[in-house]
Design a protein around this motif. Structure first.
Motif, PDB file in Angstrom:
ATOM      1  N   GLU A  84       1.150   4.216   6.843  1.00 50.64           N
ATOM      2  CA  GLU A  84       1.275   5.695   6.919  1.00 50.64           C
ATOM      3  C   GLU A  84       2.675   6.094   7.367  1.00 50.64           C
ATOM      4  O   GLU A  84       3.223   7.099   6.915  1.00 50.64           O
TER       5      GLU A  84
ATOM      6  N   ASN B 276       0.838  -1.212   0.000  1.00 54.88           N
ATOM      7  CA  ASN B 276       0.000   0.000   0.000  1.00 54.88           C
ATOM      8  C   ASN B 276       0.870   1.258   0.000  1.00 54.88           C
ATOM      9  O   ASN B 276       0.542   2.256  -0.641  1.00 54.88           O
ATOM     10  N   SER B 277       1.972   1.195   0.748  1.00 52.74           N
ATOM     11  CA  SER B 277       2.860   2.368   0.770  1.00 52.74           C
ATOM     12  C   SER B 277       3.563   2.538  -0.569  1.00 52.74           C
ATOM     13  O   SER B 277       3.715   3.659  -1.061  1.00 52.74           O
TER      14      SER B 277
ATOM     15  N   ILE C  10       5.199   6.056   4.506  1.00 52.66           N
ATOM     16  CA  ILE C  10       4.975   7.136   3.536  1.00 52.66           C
ATOM     17  C   ILE C  10       5.506   8.449   4.104  1.00 52.66           C
ATOM     18  O   ILE C  10       6.228   9.195   3.429  1.00 52.66           O
TER      19      ILE C  10
ATOM     20  N   THR D 118       1.258   4.131  -3.144  1.00 49.43           N
ATOM     21  CA  THR D 118       1.004   5.543  -2.804  1.00 49.43           C
ATOM     22  C   THR D 118       2.248   6.389  -3.042  1.00 49.43           C
ATOM     23  O   THR D 118       2.192   7.458  -3.655  1.00 49.43           O
TER      24      THR D 118
ATOM     25  N   ALA E 222      -5.407   9.597   0.890  1.00 52.50           N
ATOM     26  CA  ALA E 222      -5.172   8.445  -0.005  1.00 52.50           C
ATOM     27  C   ALA E 222      -6.226   7.373   0.236  1.00 52.50           C
ATOM     28  O   ALA E 222      -6.454   6.949   1.372  1.00 52.50           O
TER      29      ALA E 222
ATOM     30  N   PHE F  55      -4.892   8.087   5.253  1.00 52.47           N
ATOM     31  CA  PHE F  55      -4.844   6.858   4.481  1.00 52.47           C
ATOM     32  C   PHE F  55      -6.007   5.941   4.869  1.00 52.47           C
ATOM     33  O   PHE F  55      -6.223   5.673   6.053  1.00 52.47           O
TER      34      PHE F  55
ATOM     35  N   ALA G  13      -4.200   3.110  -5.828  1.00 52.65           N
ATOM     36  CA  ALA G  13      -4.274   4.276  -4.933  1.00 52.65           C
ATOM     37  C   ALA G  13      -4.883   5.457  -5.677  1.00 52.65           C
ATOM     38  O   ALA G  13      -4.504   5.741  -6.821  1.00 52.65           O
ATOM     39  N   THR G  14      -5.820   6.124  -5.029  1.00 53.65           N
ATOM     40  CA  THR G  14      -6.320   7.397  -5.530  1.00 53.65           C
ATOM     41  C   THR G  14      -6.009   8.425  -4.449  1.00 53.65           C
ATOM     42  O   THR G  14      -6.529   8.327  -3.337  1.00 53.65           O
ATOM     43  N   CYS G  15      -5.130   9.352  -4.775  1.00 54.68           N
ATOM     44  CA  CYS G  15      -4.731  10.369  -3.787  1.00 54.68           C
ATOM     45  C   CYS G  15      -5.406  11.693  -4.127  1.00 54.68           C
ATOM     46  O   CYS G  15      -5.226  12.232  -5.234  1.00 54.68           O
TER      47      CYS G  15
ATOM     48  N   ILE H 250      -7.112   3.602  -0.855  1.00 54.43           N
ATOM     49  CA  ILE H 250      -6.420   2.440  -1.440  1.00 54.43           C
ATOM     50  C   ILE H 250      -7.396   1.276  -1.564  1.00 54.43           C
ATOM     51  O   ILE H 250      -8.201   1.045  -0.657  1.00 54.43           O
TER      52      ILE H 250
ATOM     53  N   VAL I 236       0.100  11.583   5.204  1.00 47.24           N
ATOM     54  CA  VAL I 236      -0.918  11.229   4.217  1.00 47.24           C
ATOM     55  C   VAL I 236      -2.032  10.499   4.959  1.00 47.24           C
ATOM     56  O   VAL I 236      -1.801   9.456   5.573  1.00 47.24           O
TER      57      VAL I 236
END
Ligand SMILES: NC(=O)c1ccc[n+]([C@@H]2O[C@H](COP(=O)([O-])OP(=O)(O)OC[C@H]3O[C@@H](n4cnc5c(N)ncnc54)[C@H](OP(=O)(O)O)[C@@H]3O)[C@@H](O)[C@H]2O)c1
Length: 346
Positions: free
Chosen positions: A209, A147-148, A212, A151, A172, A222, A235-237, A174, A220
Protein backbone atom coordinates in the motif's frame (compact mmCIF):
# COMPACT_ATOMS: atom_id res chain seq x y z
CA UNK A 1 29.03 -2.52 -26.28
CA UNK A 2 28.50 -5.42 -23.89
CA UNK A 3 27.95 -4.85 -20.16
CA UNK A 4 28.89 -7.32 -17.42
CA UNK A 5 26.20 -8.29 -14.91
CA UNK A 6 26.11 -10.26 -11.66
CA UNK A 7 23.15 -11.64 -9.74
CA UNK A 8 23.23 -11.78 -5.94
CA UNK A 9 20.62 -14.23 -4.69
CA UNK A 10 20.68 -16.09 -8.02
CA UNK A 11 19.42 -19.40 -6.60
CA UNK A 12 16.01 -17.91 -5.71
CA UNK A 13 12.95 -17.59 -7.91
CA UNK A 14 13.48 -14.06 -9.20
CA UNK A 15 17.23 -14.70 -9.44
CA UNK A 16 16.43 -17.63 -11.74
CA UNK A 17 14.21 -15.42 -13.87
CA UNK A 18 16.97 -12.82 -14.13
CA UNK A 19 19.36 -15.51 -15.36
CA UNK A 20 16.79 -16.85 -17.84
CA UNK A 21 16.55 -13.36 -19.37
CA UNK A 22 20.26 -12.54 -19.11
CA UNK A 23 21.46 -15.68 -20.87
CA UNK A 24 19.76 -14.56 -24.11
CA UNK A 25 20.30 -10.81 -23.66
CA UNK A 26 22.54 -9.57 -26.49
CA UNK A 27 24.25 -6.79 -24.50
CA UNK A 28 24.40 -8.13 -20.93
CA UNK A 29 26.88 -10.85 -20.10
CA UNK A 30 26.59 -12.88 -16.90
CA UNK A 31 29.68 -12.53 -14.73
CA UNK A 32 29.01 -13.82 -11.20
CA UNK A 33 26.02 -15.64 -9.70
CA UNK A 34 25.90 -16.02 -5.95
CA UNK A 35 24.30 -18.29 -3.41
CA UNK A 36 25.51 -19.01 0.10
CA UNK A 37 23.72 -22.36 0.26
CA UNK A 38 24.70 -23.65 -3.21
CA UNK A 39 28.15 -22.09 -3.58
CA UNK A 40 30.25 -24.41 -5.78
CA UNK A 41 27.21 -26.11 -7.35
CA UNK A 42 26.10 -25.57 -10.94
CA UNK A 43 23.13 -23.36 -11.85
CA UNK A 44 21.17 -26.37 -13.16
CA UNK A 45 21.04 -27.77 -9.61
CA UNK A 46 18.43 -25.14 -8.70
CA UNK A 47 17.22 -23.97 -12.14
CA UNK A 48 16.82 -27.05 -14.37
CA UNK A 49 15.63 -24.87 -17.26
CA UNK A 50 19.14 -23.32 -17.30
CA UNK A 51 21.18 -26.53 -17.19
CA UNK A 52 23.06 -25.60 -20.35
CA UNK A 53 24.62 -22.53 -18.67
CA UNK A 54 28.01 -23.76 -17.58
CA UNK A 55 28.11 -21.49 -14.54
CA UNK A 56 28.66 -22.26 -10.89
CA UNK A 57 27.41 -20.39 -7.87
CA UNK A 58 29.95 -18.53 -5.79
CA UNK A 59 29.73 -16.97 -2.35
CA UNK A 60 28.44 -13.38 -2.13
CA UNK A 61 31.31 -12.58 0.23
CA UNK A 62 33.64 -11.62 -2.63
CA UNK A 63 32.07 -9.63 -5.44
CA UNK A 64 33.52 -9.25 -8.93
CA UNK A 65 33.59 -5.68 -10.25
CA UNK A 66 30.82 -5.41 -12.86
CA UNK A 67 28.76 -2.86 -14.76
CA UNK A 68 25.41 -3.98 -13.30
CA UNK A 69 24.67 -5.80 -10.05
CA UNK A 70 21.21 -7.31 -9.60
CA UNK A 71 20.24 -8.06 -6.02
CA UNK A 72 17.43 -10.60 -5.73
CA UNK A 73 17.72 -11.00 -1.97
CA UNK A 74 15.21 -10.83 0.89
CA UNK A 75 14.21 -7.53 2.42
CA UNK A 76 16.99 -6.10 4.62
CA UNK A 77 20.02 -7.49 2.75
CA UNK A 78 20.58 -4.64 0.26
CA UNK A 79 20.13 -1.80 2.72
CA UNK A 80 22.79 -3.34 4.97
CA UNK A 81 25.25 -4.16 2.17
CA UNK A 82 24.64 -1.29 -0.20
CA UNK A 83 28.18 0.11 0.20
CA UNK A 84 29.73 -3.19 -0.96
CA UNK A 85 27.23 -3.47 -3.81
CA UNK A 86 27.83 0.10 -5.01
CA UNK A 87 31.58 -0.38 -4.81
CA UNK A 88 31.32 -3.49 -7.01
CA UNK A 89 29.08 -1.96 -9.70
CA UNK A 90 28.21 1.33 -11.41
CA UNK A 91 24.53 0.39 -11.41
CA UNK A 92 22.76 -1.54 -8.64
CA UNK A 93 19.30 -2.91 -9.44
CA UNK A 94 17.55 -4.09 -6.30
CA UNK A 95 14.51 -6.37 -6.52
CA UNK A 96 13.70 -6.14 -2.81
CA UNK A 97 11.68 -3.49 -1.00
CA UNK A 98 14.77 -1.87 0.56
CA UNK A 99 14.90 1.29 -1.56
CA UNK A 100 11.36 1.57 -2.96
CA UNK A 101 10.00 4.12 -0.49
CA UNK A 102 11.20 7.71 -0.24
CA UNK A 103 9.89 8.47 3.23
CA UNK A 104 11.92 6.73 6.00
CA UNK A 105 8.88 6.95 8.29
CA UNK A 106 7.05 4.56 5.98
CA UNK A 107 9.77 1.97 6.67
CA UNK A 108 9.02 2.39 10.39
CA UNK A 109 5.32 2.01 9.69
CA UNK A 110 5.34 -0.90 7.22
CA UNK A 111 8.71 -2.64 7.80
CA UNK A 112 11.21 -2.60 10.68
CA UNK A 113 12.82 0.76 9.96
CA UNK A 114 15.70 1.52 7.57
CA UNK A 115 19.44 1.42 8.18
CA UNK A 116 20.41 3.88 5.37
CA UNK A 117 17.57 6.41 5.09
CA UNK A 118 19.90 9.01 3.54
CA UNK A 119 20.06 6.92 0.35
CA UNK A 120 16.32 6.64 -0.24
CA UNK A 121 16.12 9.75 -2.39
CA UNK A 122 18.91 8.54 -4.68
CA UNK A 123 16.97 5.44 -5.71
CA UNK A 124 14.65 5.48 -8.73
CA UNK A 125 11.46 3.39 -8.54
CA UNK A 126 11.87 0.81 -11.30
CA UNK A 127 8.62 1.08 -13.27
CA UNK A 128 9.52 2.56 -16.69
CA UNK A 129 5.87 3.45 -17.40
CA UNK A 130 6.10 5.97 -14.53
CA UNK A 131 9.80 6.85 -14.20
CA UNK A 132 11.37 6.42 -17.65
CA UNK A 133 13.17 9.79 -17.63
CA UNK A 134 14.65 9.34 -14.14
CA UNK A 135 15.82 5.83 -14.97
CA UNK A 136 18.08 7.19 -17.71
CA UNK A 137 20.53 8.57 -15.12
CA UNK A 138 19.90 6.09 -12.31
CA UNK A 139 22.70 4.41 -10.35
CA UNK A 140 20.37 2.67 -7.87
CA UNK A 141 17.10 1.22 -9.14
CA UNK A 142 14.44 -0.10 -6.75
CA UNK A 143 12.11 -2.44 -8.61
CA UNK A 144 8.47 -2.32 -7.53
CA UNK A 145 6.70 -5.09 -5.63
CA UNK A 146 4.58 -7.45 -7.73
CA UNK A 147 1.26 -6.58 -6.08
CA UNK A 148 1.99 -2.87 -6.26
CA UNK A 149 3.17 -3.11 -9.88
CA UNK A 150 0.00 -4.82 -11.09
CA UNK A 151 -2.18 -2.33 -9.19
CA UNK A 152 -0.20 0.75 -10.19
CA UNK A 153 -0.17 -0.08 -13.89
CA UNK A 154 -3.96 -0.39 -13.90
CA UNK A 155 -4.53 2.87 -12.01
CA UNK A 156 -1.68 5.16 -13.04
CA UNK A 157 -3.21 6.67 -16.25
CA UNK A 158 -6.39 7.58 -14.39
CA UNK A 159 -4.36 9.66 -11.92
CA UNK A 160 -1.88 10.99 -14.45
CA UNK A 161 -4.70 12.47 -16.54
CA UNK A 162 -6.70 13.73 -13.53
CA UNK A 163 -9.71 11.43 -14.03
CA UNK A 164 -9.16 10.25 -10.48
CA UNK A 165 -7.70 12.20 -7.56
CA UNK A 166 -6.70 11.39 -4.00
CA UNK A 167 -10.31 12.06 -2.99
CA UNK A 168 -11.62 8.97 -4.83
CA UNK A 169 -12.26 5.71 -2.98
CA UNK A 170 -10.40 2.69 -4.39
CA UNK A 171 -10.56 -0.91 -3.21
CA UNK A 172 -7.99 -3.29 -4.74
CA UNK A 173 -8.51 -7.03 -4.65
CA UNK A 174 -5.34 -8.94 -5.60
CA UNK A 175 -4.82 -12.62 -6.35
CA UNK A 176 -1.28 -14.01 -6.43
CA UNK A 177 0.49 -17.27 -7.19
CA UNK A 178 2.75 -19.23 -4.86
CA UNK A 179 6.06 -18.15 -6.47
CA UNK A 180 5.52 -14.75 -4.84
CA UNK A 181 6.73 -16.27 -1.58
CA UNK A 182 10.20 -17.20 -2.92
CA UNK A 183 12.03 -20.51 -3.20
CA UNK A 184 12.65 -21.22 0.45
CA UNK A 185 9.00 -21.80 1.35
CA UNK A 186 7.23 -21.88 4.71
CA UNK A 187 4.49 -23.86 6.43
CA UNK A 188 1.85 -21.74 4.66
CA UNK A 189 3.37 -22.44 1.22
CA UNK A 190 3.71 -26.23 1.66
CA UNK A 191 1.96 -27.85 -1.34
CA UNK A 192 -0.42 -29.87 0.84
CA UNK A 193 -1.52 -26.68 2.59
CA UNK A 194 -1.55 -24.25 -0.29
CA UNK A 195 -3.00 -26.36 -3.09
CA UNK A 196 -6.59 -25.49 -4.02
CA UNK A 197 -6.83 -22.38 -1.84
CA UNK A 198 -8.33 -18.90 -2.23
CA UNK A 199 -6.87 -17.54 0.97
CA UNK A 200 -6.85 -13.88 2.04
CA UNK A 201 -3.38 -13.48 3.55
CA UNK A 202 -3.07 -9.74 3.95
CA UNK A 203 -6.62 -8.45 4.41
CA UNK A 204 -5.49 -5.01 5.61
CA UNK A 205 -2.27 -3.05 5.98
CA UNK A 206 -0.29 -4.82 3.22
CA UNK A 207 3.20 -3.34 2.82
CA UNK A 208 2.66 -2.60 -0.86
CA UNK A 209 0.00 0.00 0.00
CA UNK A 210 2.85 2.37 0.84
CA UNK A 211 4.37 2.09 -2.66
CA UNK A 212 1.06 2.65 -4.37
CA UNK A 213 0.30 5.72 -2.29
CA UNK A 214 3.77 7.10 -3.01
CA UNK A 215 3.45 6.64 -6.77
CA UNK A 216 -0.11 7.88 -7.38
CA UNK A 217 -0.68 10.06 -4.32
CA UNK A 218 -3.87 8.28 -3.28
CA UNK A 219 -4.74 5.70 -0.66
CA UNK A 220 -5.76 2.32 -2.06
CA UNK A 221 -7.47 -0.12 0.31
CA UNK A 222 -5.76 -3.36 -0.53
CA UNK A 223 -6.48 -7.05 0.14
CA UNK A 224 -4.35 -9.90 -1.22
CA UNK A 225 -5.45 -13.51 -1.74
CA UNK A 226 -3.13 -16.46 -2.27
CA UNK A 227 -4.71 -18.57 -5.02
CA UNK A 228 -3.93 -21.89 -6.67
CA UNK A 229 -1.48 -20.84 -9.36
CA UNK A 230 2.30 -20.70 -9.45
CA UNK A 231 2.95 -17.55 -11.45
CA UNK A 232 0.81 -14.47 -11.74
CA UNK A 233 -0.69 -11.45 -10.02
CA UNK A 234 -4.14 -10.20 -10.89
CA UNK A 235 -5.69 -6.96 -9.61
CA UNK A 236 -9.33 -5.95 -9.65
CA UNK A 237 -9.71 -2.34 -8.53
CA UNK A 238 -13.18 -1.14 -7.56
CA UNK A 239 -13.42 2.64 -7.76
CA UNK A 240 -16.35 4.78 -6.70
CA UNK A 241 -15.44 8.01 -8.50
CA UNK A 242 -16.44 11.44 -7.30
CA UNK A 243 -17.07 12.36 -10.94
CA UNK A 244 -20.38 10.58 -11.70
CA UNK A 245 -20.36 11.07 -15.47
CA UNK A 246 -17.31 9.11 -16.50
CA UNK A 247 -17.66 7.58 -19.96
CA UNK A 248 -15.78 4.80 -21.74
CA UNK A 249 -14.23 7.20 -24.28
CA UNK A 250 -12.87 9.38 -21.44
CA UNK A 251 -11.21 6.38 -19.81
CA UNK A 252 -9.90 5.00 -23.10
CA UNK A 253 -8.36 8.41 -23.87
CA UNK A 254 -6.54 8.36 -20.52
CA UNK A 255 -5.07 4.89 -21.12
CA UNK A 256 -4.08 5.71 -24.68
CA UNK A 257 -2.47 9.00 -23.66
CA UNK A 258 -0.37 7.31 -20.98
CA UNK A 259 0.43 4.03 -22.68
CA UNK A 260 0.27 4.50 -26.45
CA UNK A 261 4.03 3.98 -26.89
CA UNK A 262 4.57 1.46 -24.11
CA UNK A 263 6.08 -1.75 -25.47
CA UNK A 264 4.80 -4.05 -22.72
CA UNK A 265 1.28 -2.73 -22.08
CA UNK A 266 -1.68 -4.43 -23.74
CA UNK A 267 -5.05 -2.68 -23.39
CA UNK A 268 -7.98 -5.08 -23.80
CA UNK A 269 -11.38 -3.86 -24.90
CA UNK A 270 -13.36 -6.57 -23.07
CA UNK A 271 -15.35 -7.10 -26.24
CA UNK A 272 -14.97 -10.76 -27.10
CA UNK A 273 -13.42 -14.19 -26.61
CA UNK A 274 -12.63 -16.21 -23.52
CA UNK A 275 -9.64 -14.02 -22.69
CA UNK A 276 -11.30 -10.61 -23.08
CA UNK A 277 -10.24 -9.52 -19.59
CA UNK A 278 -6.69 -9.67 -18.18
CA UNK A 279 -5.57 -13.13 -17.19
CA UNK A 280 -2.22 -14.01 -15.56
CA UNK A 281 -1.97 -17.23 -17.59
CA UNK A 282 -1.84 -15.22 -20.81
CA UNK A 283 1.17 -13.14 -19.70
CA UNK A 284 3.05 -15.90 -17.85
CA UNK A 285 6.76 -15.85 -18.65
CA UNK A 286 6.54 -12.44 -20.37
CA UNK A 287 7.17 -8.86 -19.33
CA UNK A 288 3.69 -7.84 -20.45
CA UNK A 289 0.82 -6.34 -18.49
CA UNK A 290 -2.78 -6.61 -19.64
CA UNK A 291 -5.31 -3.97 -18.61
CA UNK A 292 -9.08 -3.59 -19.12
CA UNK A 293 -11.95 -1.71 -17.46
CA UNK A 294 -15.74 -1.55 -17.27
CA UNK A 295 -18.15 1.13 -16.05
CA UNK A 296 -20.96 -0.02 -13.74
CA UNK A 297 -23.47 2.85 -14.10
CA UNK A 298 -26.03 1.37 -11.70
CA UNK A 299 -23.54 1.42 -8.81
CA UNK A 300 -21.47 4.42 -9.91
CA UNK A 301 -18.46 2.13 -10.06
CA UNK A 302 -15.45 1.92 -12.34
CA UNK A 303 -13.75 -1.46 -12.26
CA UNK A 304 -10.18 -1.86 -13.55
CA UNK A 305 -8.57 -5.25 -14.23
CA UNK A 306 -4.85 -5.88 -14.68
CA UNK A 307 -2.62 -8.96 -14.82
CA UNK A 308 1.12 -9.62 -14.84
CA UNK A 309 3.61 -12.39 -14.20
CA UNK A 310 4.80 -11.57 -10.67
CA UNK A 311 8.36 -12.70 -11.39
CA UNK A 312 8.60 -10.92 -14.75
CA UNK A 313 6.78 -7.57 -15.03
CA UNK A 314 6.48 -7.76 -11.24
CA UNK A 315 10.21 -8.25 -10.70
CA UNK A 316 12.97 -9.66 -12.98
CA UNK A 317 11.45 -8.45 -16.27
CA UNK A 318 10.88 -4.99 -14.80
CA UNK A 319 14.52 -5.01 -13.58
CA UNK A 320 15.88 -5.78 -17.05
CA UNK A 321 13.55 -3.24 -18.70
CA UNK A 322 14.73 -0.53 -16.28
CA UNK A 323 18.37 -1.59 -16.76
CA UNK A 324 18.06 -1.36 -20.55
CA UNK A 325 16.86 2.22 -20.12
CA UNK A 326 19.61 3.13 -17.64
CA UNK A 327 22.28 1.73 -19.98
CA UNK A 328 20.85 3.47 -23.05
CA UNK A 329 19.93 0.18 -24.76
CA UNK A 330 16.82 -0.65 -26.74
CA UNK A 331 14.17 -1.01 -24.01
CA UNK A 332 12.82 -4.31 -25.19
CA UNK A 333 16.21 -6.02 -25.50
CA UNK A 334 16.10 -9.53 -24.04
CA UNK A 335 12.39 -9.25 -23.24
CA UNK A 336 10.53 -9.69 -26.49
CA UNK A 337 8.94 -13.13 -26.39
CA UNK A 338 5.47 -14.62 -26.18
CA UNK A 339 3.76 -16.81 -23.60
CA UNK A 340 2.52 -20.35 -24.24
CA UNK A 341 -1.08 -20.95 -25.24
CA UNK A 342 -2.84 -23.11 -24.34
CA UNK A 343 -1.13 -24.12 -21.15
CA UNK A 344 -2.00 -25.39 -17.65
CA UNK A 345 -1.63 -23.42 -14.44
CA UNK A 346 1.55 -21.41 -15.02
N1 LIG B 1 8.95 -13.85 -5.89
C1 LIG B 1 8.35 -12.80 -6.42
O1 LIG B 1 7.34 -12.93 -7.14
C2 LIG B 1 8.85 -11.40 -6.16
C3 LIG B 1 8.24 -10.33 -6.85
C4 LIG B 1 8.69 -9.02 -6.61
C5 LIG B 1 9.74 -8.81 -5.72
N2 LIG B 1 10.30 -9.86 -5.06
C6 LIG B 1 11.41 -9.57 -4.12
O2 LIG B 1 12.63 -10.05 -4.71
C7 LIG B 1 13.50 -10.52 -3.69
C8 LIG B 1 13.86 -11.98 -4.01
O3 LIG B 1 12.65 -12.74 -4.03
P1 LIG B 1 12.63 -14.29 -4.40
O4 LIG B 1 11.22 -14.66 -4.47
O5 LIG B 1 13.52 -14.55 -5.54
O6 LIG B 1 13.30 -14.90 -3.07
P2 LIG B 1 13.97 -16.32 -2.87
O7 LIG B 1 13.49 -17.27 -3.88
O8 LIG B 1 13.79 -16.65 -1.43
O9 LIG B 1 15.52 -16.04 -3.13
C9 LIG B 1 16.32 -15.26 -2.28
C10 LIG B 1 17.78 -15.40 -2.69
O10 LIG B 1 18.60 -14.59 -1.85
C11 LIG B 1 19.70 -15.34 -1.33
N3 LIG B 1 20.00 -14.76 -0.01
C12 LIG B 1 19.23 -14.82 1.10
N4 LIG B 1 19.82 -14.13 2.11
C13 LIG B 1 20.97 -13.61 1.60
C14 LIG B 1 21.99 -12.81 2.15
N5 LIG B 1 21.98 -12.40 3.43
N6 LIG B 1 23.03 -12.47 1.36
C15 LIG B 1 23.09 -12.88 0.07
N7 LIG B 1 22.14 -13.66 -0.51
C16 LIG B 1 21.10 -14.01 0.26
C17 LIG B 1 19.21 -16.78 -1.33
O11 LIG B 1 20.23 -17.74 -1.52
P3 LIG B 1 21.24 -18.21 -0.39
O12 LIG B 1 20.44 -18.28 0.89
O13 LIG B 1 21.73 -19.56 -0.83
O14 LIG B 1 22.32 -17.18 -0.37
C18 LIG B 1 18.33 -16.82 -2.58
O15 LIG B 1 19.12 -17.06 -3.71
C19 LIG B 1 12.75 -10.38 -2.36
O16 LIG B 1 13.16 -9.19 -1.72
C20 LIG B 1 11.28 -10.31 -2.79
O17 LIG B 1 10.49 -9.58 -1.89
C21 LIG B 1 9.89 -11.16 -5.27
Amino acid sequence: MTFSASVIGASGFTGGELLRILCDHPELEISQVTSRKYSGRSIGYTHPNLRDLKLKYSSPDELDPVDVLFTATPHGVSMNQIDDFSEAADLVVDLSADFRLKDPKKYDEYYHGHSRPELLNQAVYGLPEIHREDLKSATLIACGGCNSTVTLLGLYPLFQTGILTEKDTIVADIKVGSSEGGASGSTSSHHAVRSGIVRPYAPTGHRHEAEIEQEIGAKVAFTVHAVDMIRGASATCHIFPNEPNLTKPMIWKAYRESYQNEPFVNLLSGSGGNYRYPEPKVVAGTNNVEIAFEIDKRNNRLVVFSAIDNMMKGSAGQAIHATNIALGLDETMGLAYRSLHPTGSP
